[in-house]
Design a protein around this motif. Structure first.
Motif, PDB file in Angstrom:
ATOM      1  N   THR A  45       5.491  15.438  -8.578  1.00  0.00           N
ATOM      2  CA  THR A  45       6.953  15.324  -8.720  1.00  0.00           C
ATOM      3  C   THR A  45       7.661  16.143  -7.632  1.00  0.00           C
ATOM      4  O   THR A  45       8.742  15.764  -7.167  1.00  0.00           O
ATOM      5  CB  THR A  45       7.387  15.777 -10.136  1.00  0.00           C
ATOM      6  OG1 THR A  45       6.615  15.060 -11.095  1.00  0.00           O
ATOM      7  CG2 THR A  45       8.863  15.516 -10.374  1.00  0.00           C
ATOM      8  N   THR A  46       7.046  17.245  -7.212  1.00  0.00           N
ATOM      9  CA  THR A  46       7.646  18.033  -6.126  1.00  0.00           C
ATOM     10  C   THR A  46       7.669  17.209  -4.836  1.00  0.00           C
ATOM     11  O   THR A  46       8.699  17.140  -4.143  1.00  0.00           O
ATOM     12  CB  THR A  46       6.861  19.350  -5.923  1.00  0.00           C
ATOM     13  OG1 THR A  46       6.921  20.094  -7.138  1.00  0.00           O
ATOM     14  CG2 THR A  46       7.440  20.175  -4.780  1.00  0.00           C
ATOM     15  N   LEU A  47       6.542  16.555  -4.517  1.00  0.00           N
ATOM     16  CA  LEU A  47       6.536  15.720  -3.295  1.00  0.00           C
ATOM     17  C   LEU A  47       7.558  14.587  -3.422  1.00  0.00           C
ATOM     18  O   LEU A  47       8.292  14.292  -2.473  1.00  0.00           O
ATOM     19  CB  LEU A  47       5.138  15.128  -3.042  1.00  0.00           C
ATOM     20  CG  LEU A  47       3.991  16.097  -2.747  1.00  0.00           C
ATOM     21  CD1 LEU A  47       2.752  15.326  -2.288  1.00  0.00           C
ATOM     22  CD2 LEU A  47       4.368  17.141  -1.703  1.00  0.00           C
ATOM     23  N   LYS A  48       7.611  13.970  -4.605  1.00  0.00           N
ATOM     24  CA  LYS A  48       8.568  12.860  -4.791  1.00  0.00           C
ATOM     25  C   LYS A  48      10.013  13.350  -4.729  1.00  0.00           C
ATOM     26  O   LYS A  48      10.912  12.617  -4.313  1.00  0.00           O
ATOM     27  CB  LYS A  48       8.312  12.178  -6.140  1.00  0.00           C
ATOM     28  CG  LYS A  48       7.052  11.333  -6.151  1.00  0.00           C
ATOM     29  CD  LYS A  48       6.944  10.619  -7.477  1.00  0.00           C
ATOM     30  CE  LYS A  48       5.796   9.636  -7.484  1.00  0.00           C
ATOM     31  NZ  LYS A  48       5.606   9.080  -8.831  1.00  0.00           N
ATOM     32  N   SER A  49      10.235  14.590  -5.144  1.00  0.00           N
ATOM     33  CA  SER A  49      11.597  15.149  -5.072  1.00  0.00           C
ATOM     34  C   SER A  49      11.989  15.358  -3.611  1.00  0.00           C
ATOM     35  O   SER A  49      13.128  15.089  -3.218  1.00  0.00           O
ATOM     36  CB  SER A  49      11.676  16.471  -5.839  1.00  0.00           C
ATOM     37  OG  SER A  49      11.420  16.248  -7.206  1.00  0.00           O
ATOM     38  N   PRO A  85       1.125   8.603  -0.764  1.00  0.00           N
ATOM     39  CA  PRO A  85       1.106   8.761  -2.218  1.00  0.00           C
ATOM     40  C   PRO A  85      -0.313   8.826  -2.766  1.00  0.00           C
ATOM     41  O   PRO A  85      -1.273   8.489  -2.075  1.00  0.00           O
ATOM     42  CB  PRO A  85       1.830   7.509  -2.724  1.00  0.00           C
ATOM     43  CG  PRO A  85       1.664   6.508  -1.648  1.00  0.00           C
ATOM     44  CD  PRO A  85       1.559   7.270  -0.352  1.00  0.00           C
ATOM     45  N   GLU A  86      -0.382   9.230  -4.036  1.00  0.00           N
ATOM     46  CA  GLU A  86      -1.665   9.548  -4.648  1.00  0.00           C
ATOM     47  C   GLU A  86      -2.650   8.367  -4.644  1.00  0.00           C
ATOM     48  O   GLU A  86      -3.827   8.557  -4.397  1.00  0.00           O
ATOM     49  CB  GLU A  86      -1.390  10.007  -6.083  1.00  0.00           C
ATOM     50  CG  GLU A  86      -2.548  10.694  -6.725  1.00  0.00           C
ATOM     51  CD  GLU A  86      -2.157  11.314  -8.067  1.00  0.00           C
ATOM     52  OE1 GLU A  86      -0.978  11.213  -8.468  1.00  0.00           O
ATOM     53  OE2 GLU A  86      -3.042  11.890  -8.699  1.00  0.00           O
ATOM     54  N   HIS A  87      -2.164   7.179  -4.927  1.00  0.00           N
ATOM     55  CA  HIS A  87      -3.143   6.088  -5.088  1.00  0.00           C
ATOM     56  C   HIS A  87      -3.226   5.186  -3.861  1.00  0.00           C
ATOM     57  O   HIS A  87      -3.684   4.053  -3.932  1.00  0.00           O
ATOM     58  CB  HIS A  87      -2.879   5.328  -6.382  1.00  0.00           C
ATOM     59  CG  HIS A  87      -2.982   6.234  -7.572  1.00  0.00           C
ATOM     60  ND1 HIS A  87      -4.147   6.870  -7.911  1.00  0.00           N
ATOM     61  CD2 HIS A  87      -2.053   6.688  -8.445  1.00  0.00           C
ATOM     62  CE1 HIS A  87      -3.950   7.648  -8.965  1.00  0.00           C
ATOM     63  NE2 HIS A  87      -2.667   7.557  -9.303  1.00  0.00           N
ATOM     64  N   ARG A  88      -2.770   5.710  -2.740  1.00  0.00           N
ATOM     65  CA  ARG A  88      -2.992   5.115  -1.410  1.00  0.00           C
ATOM     66  C   ARG A  88      -2.208   3.847  -1.116  1.00  0.00           C
ATOM     67  O   ARG A  88      -1.860   3.595   0.022  1.00  0.00           O
ATOM     68  CB  ARG A  88      -4.494   4.858  -1.176  1.00  0.00           C
ATOM     69  CG  ARG A  88      -5.248   6.175  -1.183  1.00  0.00           C
ATOM     70  CD  ARG A  88      -6.719   5.993  -1.370  1.00  0.00           C
ATOM     71  NE  ARG A  88      -7.314   7.272  -1.774  1.00  0.00           N
ATOM     72  CZ  ARG A  88      -8.511   7.435  -2.286  1.00  0.00           C
ATOM     73  NH1 ARG A  88      -9.300   6.398  -2.447  1.00  0.00           N
ATOM     74  NH2 ARG A  88      -8.948   8.606  -2.627  1.00  0.00           N
TER      75      ARG A  88
END
Ligand code: ATP
Length: 234
Positions: A45-49, A85-88
């Motif tokens: 959530t920090t990266l997305k923020s 992102p996490e799932h590429r």
């Protein structure tokens, strides 16, 4: 030296849920900074923020001295922030080359950046014609990072690059991220403490949506109690 990224006391809500209560961090230019913490601590959530995907309600985020919270995600990306992102998010039916062309922001980006990208990930040149579905997990991760580097990028946010990869591929990934940090500042979310501690100079520890500790990775390696307390492993 002024940090290239400054996050000051952000609070982020997703719908009615209060996810980030008080997150602050800084990343120095040319460094690798790791965001650490247990599952659900608020790292993604920090990266997305920062990217404006889950915009913070309060607090300030600055990139190269400019306030970016409140800007739309595409504007934030245009300023020179890449996000893996996490799932590429690799497309099954597109080739490696097609992924890279699609990532161009300006015509000619791939021509300008290709030498750098293929020097970091030489396998991708060999695999140019393969489809996303034909790549191994490690090759997909390399492509996901390469794609974020196609436009000029000053800061790269990478979510869990080691996820699901075999140890030998993780070693390869660590070398590639270390090499790319000579060109681009990196902020990394990583559950694999061994990987994060081997390649990062600084860390921020998140717990329950708050930054609870930060410092140099050397200091953290010397503090097994802290590692045990927040990561459950020394
Ligand atoms: N869309 C959403 N709706 C409600 N809650 C969410 C949503 N996305 C994330 N959360 C919650 O926010 C908290 C932080 O999640 P986040 O993914 O940022 O954690 P994380 O530290 O990256 O964990 P992980 O390593 O498991 O991905 C978790 O409690 C999670 O359940």
């Amino acid at each position: 030296m002024t940090p290239i990224l400054e996050v000051e006391q952000i609070q982020t809500f997703i719908g009615q849920y209060h996810i980030l209560h008080d997150v602050s961090l800084q990343a120095e230019q040319g460094s690798i900074t790791a965001l650490l913490g247990r599952n659900g601590a608020g790292k993604t959530t920090t990266l997305k923020s920062i990217m404006g995907l889950t915009p913070p309600q309060t607090g300030v985020i600055r990139f190269a001295g400019q306030r970016i919270n409140g800007l739309r995600t595409f504007k934030i990306a245009q300023l020179g922030i890449g996000y893996v992102p996490e799932h590429r998010a690799i497309f099954r039916d597109l080739t490696v080359t097609e992924h890279l062309i699609l990532a161009e922001r300006k015509r000619g980006d791939l021509r300008r950046r290709g030498d750098l990208i293929f020097s970091l990930f030489p396998d991708l040149q060999r695999l140019e014609r393969l489809l996303g579905s034909q790549l191994s997990g490690g090759q997909q991760q390399m492509l996901a990072i390469a794609r974020a580097l196609v436009p000029e990028t000053q800061l790269l946010l990478i979510d869990e690059p080691s996820e699901g990869l075999a140890p030998v591929i993780i070693e390869q990934m660590m070398r590639a991220i270390t090499a790319l940090s000579e060109h681009t500042t990196v902020v990394l979310v990583e559950q694999n403490f061994r990987m994060a501690s081997a390649i990062s100079q600084a860390y921020y520890m998140l717990d329950d949506g708050r930054t609870v500790d930060h410092g140099t990775m050397t200091a953290l390696r010397g503090n097994p109690q802290l590692i045990q307390r927040y990561l459950g492993a020394a």
